[in-house]
Design a protein around this motif. Sequence first.
Motif, short mmCIF file in Angstrom:
data_model
loop_
_atom_site.label_atom_id
_atom_site.label_comp_id
_atom_site.label_asym_id
_atom_site.label_seq_id
_atom_site.Cartn_x
_atom_site.Cartn_y
_atom_site.Cartn_z
N GLY A 44 0.81 -1.21 0.00
CA GLY A 44 0.00 0.00 0.00
C GLY A 44 0.85 1.26 0.00
N ALA A 45 1.91 1.26 0.79
CA ALA A 45 2.80 2.42 0.83
C ALA A 45 3.48 2.64 -0.53
CB ALA A 45 3.84 2.25 1.93
N PHE A 46 3.88 1.54 -1.17
CA PHE A 46 4.51 1.66 -2.49
C PHE A 46 3.56 2.29 -3.50
CE2 PHE A 46 5.13 -0.21 -6.72
CZ PHE A 46 6.38 0.29 -7.02
N PHE A 47 2.31 1.79 -3.54
CA PHE A 47 1.36 2.32 -4.51
C PHE A 47 0.91 3.73 -4.15
CE2 PHE A 47 0.95 -2.16 -5.75
CZ PHE A 47 1.18 -2.01 -7.10
N ALA A 48 0.84 4.05 -2.86
CA ALA A 48 0.52 5.42 -2.46
C ALA A 48 1.62 6.37 -2.92
CB ALA A 48 0.34 5.50 -0.95
N PHE A 49 2.87 5.95 -2.75
CA PHE A 49 3.99 6.77 -3.20
C PHE A 49 3.95 6.94 -4.72
CE2 PHE A 49 8.43 7.11 -4.64
CZ PHE A 49 8.76 8.31 -4.02
N GLN A 50 3.63 5.87 -5.45
CA GLN A 50 3.56 5.95 -6.90
C GLN A 50 2.40 6.84 -7.38
OE1 GLN A 50 5.73 4.67 -9.19
NE2 GLN A 50 6.97 4.18 -7.39
N LEU B 170 -4.63 6.29 -4.87
CA LEU B 170 -4.19 6.73 -3.54
C LEU B 170 -5.16 6.28 -2.47
CD1 LEU B 170 -2.22 8.34 -1.76
CD2 LEU B 170 -3.66 10.35 -2.18
N VAL B 171 -6.46 6.40 -2.73
CA VAL B 171 -7.46 5.96 -1.75
C VAL B 171 -7.36 4.46 -1.53
CG1 VAL B 171 -9.93 5.73 -1.35
CG2 VAL B 171 -9.02 7.89 -2.17
N LEU B 172 -7.24 3.70 -2.61
CA LEU B 172 -7.11 2.25 -2.47
C LEU B 172 -5.83 1.86 -1.73
CD1 LEU B 172 -8.36 0.80 -5.87
CD2 LEU B 172 -9.52 0.82 -3.68
N ALA B 173 -4.75 2.56 -2.00
CA ALA B 173 -3.49 2.27 -1.31
C ALA B 173 -3.62 2.58 0.18
CB ALA B 173 -2.36 3.08 -1.94
#
Length: 153
Positions: free
Chosen positions: A21-27, A46-49
């Motif tokens: 989740g942190a990786f996809f939020a950062f991306q 971002l919401v899903l992450a």
Amino acid sequence: MKSISFDTTNAICGALFVATGAFFAFQSFSLDLGTALRMGPGYFPLVLACVLVLLGAIIFIQALRVEGEPVDVFAWRGMLFILPAPVFFGLTVRGLGFAPALFFTAFIACFASRKMNVVSAIILSLLLTIFSVAVFSYGLGLPFERFGPWVRF
């Protein structure tokens, strides 16, 4: 002093969820986020992450509260039959068509269980294929070939 006991399986799972989740939020920050009323392409990822990070944190915290069961041996049989099945479907759906590709995909996946025999696998695959063709082709009217060029009648 009381030693801390935790469920290692859930702890690892929770940590992987948080990291993913942190990786996809950062991306997602590399995309335009927009606002809640005018969402950009990065808003929903971002919401899903964030939801994934939250669920991972909950799982990780729960793992610290209870002692887990020991992890069994790795299910190699499931890996050998479940993972190639969708790959087979993707490679053959255009040539065989939806119905035969789905039948063979389900047939391959059936053997992930040691309890499955050939007759049960054929029956299950046939029922799944009939149901899927009825729902996706006739019910929803999706435009795909039921039988492809490799199996023309």
